[in-house]
Motif scaffolding. Structure first.
Motif, PDB file in Angstrom:
ATOM      1  N   ASP A  80       0.829  -1.213   0.000  1.00 54.15           N
ATOM      2  CA  ASP A  80       0.000   0.000   0.000  1.00 54.15           C
ATOM      3  C   ASP A  80       0.863   1.263   0.000  1.00 54.15           C
ATOM      4  OD1 ASP A  80      -1.354  -2.308   1.431  1.00 54.15           O
ATOM      5  OD2 ASP A  80      -3.069  -1.002   1.039  1.00 54.15           O
ATOM      6  N   MET A  81       2.026   1.159   0.643  1.00 53.96           N
ATOM      7  CA  MET A  81       2.885   2.338   0.683  1.00 53.96           C
ATOM      8  C   MET A  81       3.331   2.729  -0.730  1.00 53.96           C
ATOM      9  SD  MET A  81       6.557   3.275   2.274  1.00 53.96           S
ATOM     10  CE  MET A  81       6.465   2.744   3.952  1.00 53.96           C
ATOM     11  N   ALA A  82       3.572   1.752  -1.577  1.00 49.80           N
ATOM     12  CA  ALA A  82       3.962   2.055  -2.957  1.00 49.80           C
ATOM     13  C   ALA A  82       2.850   2.822  -3.670  1.00 49.80           C
ATOM     14  CB  ALA A  82       4.290   0.765  -3.696  1.00 49.80           C
ATOM     15  N   PHE A  83       1.614   2.368  -3.472  1.00 53.60           N
ATOM     16  CA  PHE A  83       0.465   3.062  -4.071  1.00 53.60           C
ATOM     17  C   PHE A  83       0.415   4.512  -3.592  1.00 53.60           C
ATOM     18  CE2 PHE A  83      -3.945   4.477  -3.664  1.00 53.60           C
ATOM     19  CZ  PHE A  83      -4.424   4.269  -4.941  1.00 53.60           C
ATOM     20  N   ILE A  84       0.595   4.695  -2.286  1.00 54.25           N
ATOM     21  CA  ILE A  84       0.498   6.046  -1.709  1.00 54.25           C
ATOM     22  C   ILE A  84       1.646   6.927  -2.202  1.00 54.25           C
ATOM     23  CG2 ILE A  84       0.495   7.346   0.453  1.00 54.25           C
ATOM     24  CD1 ILE A  84      -0.619   4.690   1.751  1.00 54.25           C
ATOM     25  N   LEU A  85       2.850   6.372  -2.223  1.00 49.68           N
ATOM     26  CA  LEU A  85       3.989   7.161  -2.703  1.00 49.68           C
ATOM     27  C   LEU A  85       3.804   7.529  -4.171  1.00 49.68           C
ATOM     28  CD1 LEU A  85       6.951   5.256  -0.965  1.00 49.68           C
ATOM     29  CD2 LEU A  85       5.968   7.460  -0.308  1.00 49.68           C
ATOM     30  N   GLY A  86       3.237   6.613  -4.934  1.00 49.53           N
ATOM     31  CA  GLY A  86       2.930   6.925  -6.337  1.00 49.53           C
ATOM     32  C   GLY A  86       1.965   8.091  -6.442  1.00 49.53           C
ATOM     33  N   THR A 110       3.407  23.468   7.584  1.00 47.98           N
ATOM     34  CA  THR A 110       4.178  22.228   7.672  1.00 47.98           C
ATOM     35  C   THR A 110       5.680  22.499   7.646  1.00 47.98           C
ATOM     36  OG1 THR A 110       4.453  21.774   5.302  1.00 47.98           O
ATOM     37  CG2 THR A 110       2.353  21.171   6.262  1.00 47.98           C
ATOM     38  N   VAL A 111       6.421  21.464   8.009  1.00 43.85           N
ATOM     39  CA  VAL A 111       7.871  21.491   7.803  1.00 43.85           C
ATOM     40  C   VAL A 111       8.248  20.242   7.006  1.00 43.85           C
ATOM     41  CG1 VAL A 111       8.409  22.804   9.892  1.00 43.85           C
ATOM     42  CG2 VAL A 111       8.313  20.314  10.017  1.00 43.85           C
ATOM     43  N   GLY A 112       9.217  20.395   6.106  1.00 45.51           N
ATOM     44  CA  GLY A 112       9.764  19.224   5.438  1.00 45.51           C
ATOM     45  C   GLY A 112       9.384  19.043   3.982  1.00 45.51           C
ATOM     46  N   MET A 113       8.642  19.994   3.413  1.00 48.10           N
ATOM     47  CA  MET A 113       8.271  19.827   2.009  1.00 48.10           C
ATOM     48  C   MET A 113       9.513  19.831   1.116  1.00 48.10           C
ATOM     49  SD  MET A 113       5.527  19.249   0.328  1.00 48.10           S
ATOM     50  CE  MET A 113       5.350  18.927  -1.425  1.00 48.10           C
ATOM     51  N   GLU A 114      10.499  20.609   1.508  1.00 46.61           N
ATOM     52  CA  GLU A 114      11.703  20.691   0.666  1.00 46.61           C
ATOM     53  C   GLU A 114      12.451  19.356   0.648  1.00 46.61           C
ATOM     54  OE1 GLU A 114      11.092  22.267   3.410  1.00 46.61           O
ATOM     55  OE2 GLU A 114      12.839  22.502   4.713  1.00 46.61           O
ATOM     56  N   GLN A 115      12.320  18.583   1.725  1.00 49.56           N
ATOM     57  CA  GLN A 115      12.940  17.249   1.709  1.00 49.56           C
ATOM     58  C   GLN A 115      12.065  16.239   0.959  1.00 49.56           C
ATOM     59  OE1 GLN A 115      12.710  19.089   4.589  1.00 49.56           O
ATOM     60  NE2 GLN A 115      14.509  18.784   5.899  1.00 49.56           N
ATOM     61  N   LEU A 116      10.746  16.441   1.009  1.00 49.92           N
ATOM     62  CA  LEU A 116       9.845  15.489   0.348  1.00 49.92           C
ATOM     63  C   LEU A 116       9.994  15.536  -1.177  1.00 49.92           C
ATOM     64  CD1 LEU A 116       7.467  13.433   0.591  1.00 49.92           C
ATOM     65  CD2 LEU A 116       5.914  15.385   0.324  1.00 49.92           C
ATOM     66  N   ILE A 117      10.172  16.730  -1.715  1.00 51.95           N
ATOM     67  CA  ILE A 117      10.176  16.871  -3.186  1.00 51.95           C
ATOM     68  C   ILE A 117      11.249  15.994  -3.842  1.00 51.95           C
ATOM     69  CG2 ILE A 117      10.575  18.512  -5.078  1.00 51.95           C
ATOM     70  CD1 ILE A 117       9.061  20.596  -3.306  1.00 51.95           C
ATOM     71  N   PRO A 118      12.503  16.061  -3.400  1.00 50.94           N
ATOM     72  CA  PRO A 118      13.473  15.136  -4.021  1.00 50.94           C
ATOM     73  C   PRO A 118      13.244  13.680  -3.619  1.00 50.94           C
ATOM     74  CG  PRO A 118      14.514  16.455  -2.280  1.00 50.94           C
ATOM     75  CD  PRO A 118      13.147  17.021  -2.483  1.00 50.94           C
ATOM     76  N   HIS A 119      12.758  13.477  -2.382  1.00 46.43           N
ATOM     77  CA  HIS A 119      12.553  12.110  -1.895  1.00 46.43           C
ATOM     78  C   HIS A 119      11.552  11.351  -2.759  1.00 46.43           C
ATOM     79  CE1 HIS A 119      12.103   8.917   1.126  1.00 46.43           C
ATOM     80  NE2 HIS A 119      10.803   9.012   0.928  1.00 46.43           N
ATOM     81  N   ILE A 120      10.554  12.057  -3.261  1.00 43.87           N
ATOM     82  CA  ILE A 120       9.444  11.384  -3.935  1.00 43.87           C
ATOM     83  C   ILE A 120       9.729  11.119  -5.418  1.00 43.87           C
ATOM     84  CG2 ILE A 120       8.070  13.362  -4.781  1.00 43.87           C
ATOM     85  CD1 ILE A 120       6.749  10.441  -2.656  1.00 43.87           C
ATOM     86  N   GLN A 121      10.794  11.698  -5.931  1.00 44.40           N
ATOM     87  CA  GLN A 121      11.046  11.605  -7.370  1.00 44.40           C
ATOM     88  C   GLN A 121      11.076  10.174  -7.918  1.00 44.40           C
ATOM     89  OE1 GLN A 121      10.784  14.179  -9.387  1.00 44.40           O
ATOM     90  NE2 GLN A 121      10.382  15.353  -7.525  1.00 44.40           N
ATOM     91  N   PRO A 122      11.764   9.242  -7.251  1.00 39.15           N
ATOM     92  CA  PRO A 122      11.821   7.888  -7.849  1.00 39.15           C
ATOM     93  C   PRO A 122      10.502   7.122  -7.805  1.00 39.15           C
ATOM     94  CG  PRO A 122      13.401   8.156  -6.010  1.00 39.15           C
ATOM     95  CD  PRO A 122      12.503   9.325  -5.995  1.00 39.15           C
ATOM     96  N   TYR A 123       9.569   7.583  -6.971  1.00 40.34           N
ATOM     97  CA  TYR A 123       8.347   6.800  -6.744  1.00 40.34           C
ATOM     98  C   TYR A 123       7.262   7.148  -7.758  1.00 40.34           C
ATOM     99  CZ  TYR A 123      10.564   5.658  -2.254  1.00 40.34           C
ATOM    100  OH  TYR A 123      11.426   5.211  -1.284  1.00 40.34           O
ATOM    101  N   THR A 124       7.542   6.853  -9.005  1.00 37.77           N
ATOM    102  CA  THR A 124       6.576   7.179 -10.064  1.00 37.77           C
ATOM    103  C   THR A 124       5.409   6.189 -10.033  1.00 37.77           C
ATOM    104  OG1 THR A 124       7.636   5.689 -11.610  1.00 37.77           O
ATOM    105  CG2 THR A 124       8.475   7.974 -11.541  1.00 37.77           C
ATOM    106  N   PRO A 125       4.284   6.538 -10.629  1.00 35.23           N
ATOM    107  CA  PRO A 125       3.169   5.584 -10.705  1.00 35.23           C
ATOM    108  C   PRO A 125       3.563   4.287 -11.414  1.00 35.23           C
ATOM    109  CG  PRO A 125       2.382   7.785 -11.195  1.00 35.23           C
ATOM    110  CD  PRO A 125       3.878   7.882 -11.109  1.00 35.23           C
ATOM    111  N   GLU A 126       4.444   4.403 -12.393  1.00 36.88           N
ATOM    112  CA  GLU A 126       4.871   3.199 -13.111  1.00 36.88           C
ATOM    113  C   GLU A 126       5.673   2.288 -12.166  1.00 36.88           C
ATOM    114  OE1 GLU A 126       4.971   6.285 -14.322  1.00 36.88           O
ATOM    115  OE2 GLU A 126       3.340   5.963 -15.758  1.00 36.88           O
ATOM    116  N   TRP A 127       6.533   2.909 -11.368  1.00 32.51           N
ATOM    117  CA  TRP A 127       7.250   2.124 -10.352  1.00 32.51           C
ATOM    118  C   TRP A 127       6.251   1.486  -9.380  1.00 32.51           C
ATOM    119  CZ3 TRP A 127       6.722   3.275  -5.177  1.00 32.51           C
ATOM    120  CH2 TRP A 127       7.470   2.472  -4.297  1.00 32.51           C
ATOM    121  N   ALA A 128       5.281   2.278  -8.949  1.00 28.66           N
ATOM    122  CA  ALA A 128       4.297   1.786  -7.973  1.00 28.66           C
ATOM    123  C   ALA A 128       3.494   0.618  -8.544  1.00 28.66           C
ATOM    124  CB  ALA A 128       3.369   2.929  -7.552  1.00 28.66           C
TER     125      ALA A 128
END
Lengths: 731, 108
Positions: free
Chosen positions: A263-269, A289-307
């Motif tokens: 499920d985490m893969a779906f959510i990250l996608g 919030t705090v931490g959006m600047e860290q989330l933006i690069p963190h989320i890059q690899p988690y594409t829907p295709e990967w998910a």
């Protein structure tokens, strides 16, 4: 039965009696809410006593409002309390079946002392004095031999649990062990790490709801189970992910048989789509919030295709759902559910869910994630004595975030079996049934085997009572006055329980039992229990006559009927930064992933199936399994197996099969169905008992506690119940 | 012990100053809870002089500031009744159960 009642007492008369009673009745007196005398229509001679008592259901955690119909001292029917807004004026099948909890011939009637080997079921009837003296003697001896930490206190939620945990504290043991690490502790941890609290999804007002395995149409939770299918003007959309086609799937707009543990893969996608397409309110996120600047690069690899490759939900659907979710925001929620004891990544999965909710900017907004409100009552002011040389909790340091009150079942039991850092040789149990509820039953049995003394307080001879040395019969929830209870939520309520009938047999309330034990231990301990229930309730409502009045009038108090949103606007949250934490600095400090990092679950080995657990709407774990009225609906658990797999293996619907895990082998009936993924099998929790006393359960179904391995989620200490693989064969 | 932190407002202003937070370490939180309930709660309940106060009233940083800087300046004589060890134990309890502490919410 209800017809008989209504013949004698019309609704108009019922309401009239209600208002008359308000003036006369006082909380805590024997005049319970409404009472009437009606002449028997049938023979014209006997005078029938008909009483209608407001109380609160005790068949599960929801505590729905109940009106008990009593004729001549016998409870004839349990009806929903129409005023009880939390349950939307409804009562489920289990609530209706509460009668059998009182009138079951198999309930515990007297104190019992074991006479044969543990597990032999040989007990003798004892007087309360003898049984309580024996418990007190053992508690004193255990304290002397092993310190006061050498006795563990096991319990689960309920209106009188407070007295049990207070007793444990006054006795001096730090080792209380409750149910959350068999249920929702990872859920609480993941959401609290983000919001500083575990908020409630505003299901009633949400336009878009995503659910991962939260089977609300069967694992009932009020008001969500009702609100879920209400919606507003047909705008509601529910997307449901579950390896099974549950009744919730049937109610959903879309169902995806997601691969378990992904499920985490779906959510990250989804997060990837919302972030990369800038589908979130940047101003709101920046402010709150705090931490959006860290989330933006963190989320890059988690594409829907990967998910898609991970979770088997098509990338096109993930993309579309993400866009729909963002478009519906802030009236869009990823519903976190309740039990989250699925996988060892569960806290981080709930963190991902929470972050997705943050991107919907739904915090404290209609249809979003709303921090709970609660009506404050006066607390029980007690002073536990101080004892020198009592060590800290047994499993302290084993879990990243251990609850002092709840502990962690998996780690605690392992420590007891190892005997480190100190021995635990005594076990006091209230209302919990660990032999049925904790994975790896063999370990629980081994733990109990090495105990020098075990006492169980319960209403039925369940497996844990069966293996105890002293068994004390508690009165049921319909036979006792309970404390006033404040139930938090978007619309908080206050409720209580009034004894519908006097306690049957020799059963006693837990408060009475704790008082009697406290007296026997010391005057200092008894000081914390030196009150009556009436005095206790009076204290709880000090300065709040409106609550007492509402409880008399309607059986429930609620300060408002419409939610209050935005009460946290501009206020500090209970996080370290005071804001919503997308990036968790405190996790980073502990060496944990500060943002959710996906790890794929172990693949199902060839020739095996993943065992997944759940329940139906007629069943609350082991608590209601032994109930004749519910047994009429569902008498045993079955093993769900996909039709294709059954055909491949030559197995037929209804035949007995063996289910073999690395721990045990159980036999139960096969249910061949298309409502489950081919790589999974499912059974409902709570059958396959060891005891020979619960007549309805003898030879029925298989035990999940025996089969499921005790894997664990290390951040919260929650067990991971869906990581056991089993083999299936014809019995 | 009387009026520990009787004037929360004064305290809140006092903690505005940036002080490097010293996390409580080494105290016995169980003993601290006992001492807190036995001594401090006499005044820190509704209707009493100190007003309602609990560990979750403040953040961990605020508690550390209170114990290292403020030291119950509203009523120092109450503070003086405790040994250093007692105060460390109370501080540990307050810190461990502060508003932003690691103690998770629970069920029931």
């Amino acid at each position: 039965m209800s017809n008989l009642f209504w013949n004698s007492l019309s609704r108009r008369r019922f309401l009239g009696v209600t208002s008359l009673a308000i003036g006369a009745a006082a909380l805590g007196t024997k005049a319970k809410v409404m009472e009437a005398l009606a002449s028997s229509v049938a023979d014209g001679t006997a005078v029938q006593s008909i009483r209608n008592v407001f109380t609160s259901c005790g068949m599960c955690v929801n505590k729905c409002g109940v009106i008990a119909r009593v004729r001549n001292g016998v409870i004839e029917k349990l009806d929903p309390n129409p005023h009880f807004i939390k349950s939307r004026g409804m009562l489920c099948a289990r609530g209706n079946a509460g009668l059998d909890m009182v009138y079951s011939p198999d309930r515990l009637k007297y104190p019992l002392i074991r006479t044969g080997e543990r597990g032999s079921g040989q007990f003798r009837r004892a007087s309360w004095d003898e049984a309580l003296d024996l418990v007190a003697k053992n508690l004193n001896e255990l304290a002397e031999k092993y310190t006061r930490a050498g006795t563990m206190f096991v319990s689960t939620e309920g209106f009188q649990e407070h007295f049990f945990t207070t007793f444990a504290e006054c006795y001096g043991s730090p080792n209380t062990l409750r149910h959350p690490t068999l249920c929702l502790s990872s859920n609480i941890q993941g959401f609290s790490a983000t919001f500083g609290t575990n908020p409630t999804p505003d299901v009633l007002n949400a336009d878009y709801i995503l659910m991962s395995g939260a089977n609300r149409s069967e694992a009932l939770l009020t008001p969500d189970s009702i609100d879920m299918i209400t919606g507003e003007g047909g705008k509601r959309k529910i997307v449901y992910l579950d390896p099974r086609f549950t009744k919730t799937a049937a109610k959903a707009d879309e169902w995806y048989p997601i691969k378990p543990g992904t499920d985490m893969a779906f959510i990250l996608g989804m997060i990837h789509v919302i972030v990369t397409e800038s589908l979130y309110d940047k101003t709101w996120v920046e402010t709150n919030t705090v931490g959006m600047e860290q989330l933006i690069p963190h989320i890059q690899p988690y594409t829907p295709e990967w998910a898609e490759a991970e979770c088997e939900v098509p990338a096109t659907d993930i993309r579309r759902i993400a866009r729909e979710f963002a478009a519906a925001a802030p009236k869009a929620v990823y519903y976190q559910g309740r039990r989250s004891s699925f996988f060892d990544n569960d806290t981080q999965m709930r963190r991902a869910m929470a972050i997705l909710n943050v991107l919907a900017a739904n915090w404290d907004r209609p249809g979003g994630m709303v921090p709970n409100s609660k009506v404050k009552l006066e607390g029980h002011d007690y002073l536990a004595p101080w004892y020198e040389d009592v060590p800290e909790r047994l499993e302290k340091g084993d879990v990243a975030y251990l609850s002092n009150k709840d502990g962690s079942w998996k780690y605690f039991r392992d420590r007891v079996l190892e005997g480190t850092p100190y021995p635990v040789k005594g076990m006091m149990i209230y209302k919990q049934n660990p032999l049925v509820s904790v994975p790896n039953r063999a370990k629980t049995l081994a733990m109990m085997e090495q105990m020098e003394f075990i006492c169980t307080i319960d209403i039925t001879m369940n497996d844990t009572a069966w293996y105890s040395d002293v068994v004390l019969p508690e009165s049921t929830y319909l036979e006792r006055d309970d404390p006033i209870e404040s139930l938090g939520g978007i619309l908080p309520v206050v409720t209580t329980r009034n004894a519908v009938i006097p306690a049957m047999y020799e059963s006693k309330s837990n408060l009475w039992i704790m008082q009697q034990l406290a007296k026997r231990l010391s005057g200092e301990i008894f000081e914390s229990f030196n009150f009556t229930m009436e005095e206790y309730r009076h204290h709880q409502l000090k300065g709040k006559p409106q609550i007492a009045e509402a409880l008399e009038l309607k059986g429930v108090y609620y300060p408002k009927t419409t939610p209050t949103y935005g009460k946290f606007d501009g206020k500090r949250l209970k996080t370290r930064s005071g804001k919503i934490e997308i990036y968790s600095a405190k996790y980073a400090k502990k060496g944990l992933d500060p943002l959710p990092v996906y790890t794929a679950p172990e693949e199902v080995p060839q020739g095996k199936f993943r065992l997944i657990l759940g329940r139906n709407a007629y069943f609350t774990h082991g608590t209601t399994a032994h109930n004749a009225l519910l047994d009429d609906i569902v008498a045993e658990n079955t093993l769900w197996l996909n039709t294709r797999e059954a055909k491949r293996m030559g197995l037929k619907h209804g035949q007995m099969v063996r289910v073999k895990s690395p721990l045990a082998e159980e036999q139960l009936r096969l249910q061949v169905t298309q409502k489950i993924r081919p790589d999974c099998v499912y059974l409902s929790h709570g059958y396959g008992v060891l005891n020979k006393k619960q007549q309805l359960l003898q030879g029925k179904g298989g035990s999940d506690a025996a089969l499921v391995e005790d894997k664990v989620e290390p951040i919260s200490g929650n067990v991971a119940m869906h990581q056991t693989f089993v083999e299936i064969s014809a019995a | 012990m009387e009026r520990i932190v009787a004037c929360i407002t004064v305290l809140l202003f006092s903690v505005i100053f940036t002080v490097s937070a010293m996390a409580a370490e080494g105290g016995n939180p169980k003993k601290g809870k006992y001492l807190w309930k036995k001594n401090c709660k006499v005044c820190h309940v509704a209707g009493e002089e100190g007003g309602v106060l609990s560990p979750s009233t403040k953040t961990q940083k605020s508690w550390d500031r209170f114990f290292t800087k403020n030291k119950h300046k509203k009523k120092p004589e109450a503070w003086g009744k405790f040994s250093e060890k007692d105060l460390k134990d109370i501080q540990q309890y307050m810190y461990d159960h502060a508003m932003d502490s690691d103690q998770p919410e629970t069920c029931g």
